[in-house]
Design a protein around this motif. Structure first.
Motif, short mmCIF file in Angstrom:
data_model
loop_
_atom_site.label_atom_id
_atom_site.label_comp_id
_atom_site.label_asym_id
_atom_site.label_seq_id
_atom_site.Cartn_x
_atom_site.Cartn_y
_atom_site.Cartn_z
N LEU A 113 0.83 -1.21 0.00
CA LEU A 113 0.00 0.00 0.00
C LEU A 113 0.86 1.25 0.00
O LEU A 113 0.59 2.22 -0.73
CB LEU A 113 -0.93 0.01 1.22
CG LEU A 113 -1.83 1.21 1.37
CD1 LEU A 113 -2.84 1.28 0.23
CD2 LEU A 113 -2.55 1.17 2.70
N LEU A 114 1.93 1.24 0.77
CA LEU A 114 2.85 2.37 0.81
C LEU A 114 3.51 2.59 -0.55
O LEU A 114 3.64 3.73 -1.01
CB LEU A 114 3.92 2.13 1.88
CG LEU A 114 4.86 3.26 2.21
CD1 LEU A 114 4.11 4.40 2.86
CD2 LEU A 114 5.96 2.77 3.12
N PHE A 129 2.20 1.79 -3.47
CA PHE A 129 1.18 2.31 -4.38
C PHE A 129 0.97 3.80 -4.15
O PHE A 129 0.85 4.58 -5.10
CB PHE A 129 -0.13 1.56 -4.20
CG PHE A 129 -1.25 2.08 -5.05
CD1 PHE A 129 -1.24 1.87 -6.42
CD2 PHE A 129 -2.29 2.80 -4.50
CE1 PHE A 129 -2.26 2.36 -7.21
CE2 PHE A 129 -3.31 3.29 -5.28
CZ PHE A 129 -3.30 3.07 -6.64
N LYS A 130 0.92 4.21 -2.89
CA LYS A 130 0.76 5.64 -2.59
C LYS A 130 1.97 6.43 -3.05
O LYS A 130 1.83 7.57 -3.51
CB LYS A 130 0.51 5.85 -1.09
CG LYS A 130 -0.82 5.34 -0.63
CD LYS A 130 -1.94 6.04 -1.35
CE LYS A 130 -3.30 5.52 -0.92
NZ LYS A 130 -4.41 6.14 -1.66
N ALA A 131 3.16 5.86 -2.96
CA ALA A 131 4.36 6.54 -3.46
C ALA A 131 4.28 6.69 -4.98
O ALA A 131 4.65 7.73 -5.52
CB ALA A 131 5.62 5.75 -3.08
N GLU A 155 1.52 7.00 -6.68
CA GLU A 155 0.56 8.08 -6.91
C GLU A 155 1.19 9.44 -6.68
O GLU A 155 0.88 10.40 -7.39
CB GLU A 155 -0.66 7.91 -6.00
CG GLU A 155 -1.66 6.92 -6.51
CD GLU A 155 -2.95 6.98 -5.73
OE1 GLU A 155 -2.91 7.17 -4.50
OE2 GLU A 155 -4.01 6.86 -6.37
N LEU A 156 2.07 9.56 -5.70
CA LEU A 156 2.73 10.84 -5.44
C LEU A 156 3.72 11.19 -6.54
O LEU A 156 3.89 12.36 -6.88
CB LEU A 156 3.45 10.80 -4.09
CG LEU A 156 2.55 10.84 -2.85
CD1 LEU A 156 3.39 10.65 -1.60
CD2 LEU A 156 1.79 12.14 -2.78
N THR A 207 2.17 12.85 -10.42
CA THR A 207 1.23 13.89 -10.01
C THR A 207 0.31 14.34 -11.15
O THR A 207 -0.80 14.79 -10.89
CB THR A 207 2.00 15.12 -9.49
OG1 THR A 207 2.91 15.57 -10.49
CG2 THR A 207 2.75 14.78 -8.21
N ASP A 252 -4.12 11.16 -12.36
CA ASP A 252 -4.96 10.76 -11.25
C ASP A 252 -5.29 9.28 -11.42
O ASP A 252 -6.21 8.91 -12.15
CB ASP A 252 -6.24 11.60 -11.21
CG ASP A 252 -7.06 11.37 -9.95
OD1 ASP A 252 -6.63 10.57 -9.10
OD2 ASP A 252 -8.12 12.01 -9.84
N GLU A 276 -6.43 6.82 -9.43
CA GLU A 276 -7.71 6.28 -8.97
C GLU A 276 -8.86 6.71 -9.88
O GLU A 276 -9.77 5.93 -10.15
CB GLU A 276 -7.95 6.69 -7.52
CG GLU A 276 -7.00 5.99 -6.56
CD GLU A 276 -7.29 6.33 -5.12
OE1 GLU A 276 -8.37 6.85 -4.82
OE2 GLU A 276 -6.41 6.06 -4.28
#
Length: 70
Positions: A24-25, A27-29, A31-32, A35, A38, A40
């Motif tokens: 999960l971490l 995946f969020k990285a 996404e960051l 930029t 989007d 999702e």
């Protein structure tokens, strides 16, 4: 079940939870880092190209996490 079985199950569960958290971490990285995209929103709209890229990243991160834990 004896004490050894319980400790093995607890260790397996803790490593499993750690692996899911790290995935999960990651995946969020991702996404960051992306930029301008989007992720999702694109997935909700059914963009297959983004889905393939995200799936590839998730599989790669899973492989890295598993091999770093063993």
């Amino acid at each position: 079940m004896n004490v050894s079985s319980i400790s093995v199950l607890a260790g397996t569960a803790s490593f499993g939870l750690l692996g899911m958290f790290l995935l999960l971490l990651g995946f969020k990285a991702f996404e960051l880092i992306t930029t301008r995209l989007d992720v999702e929103k694109q997935l909700a709209e059914g963009n297959y190209a983004v889905a393939i890229v995200v799936a590839t990243i998730m599989i790669s991160l899973s492989w890295i996490i598993v091999h770093s834990m063993t």
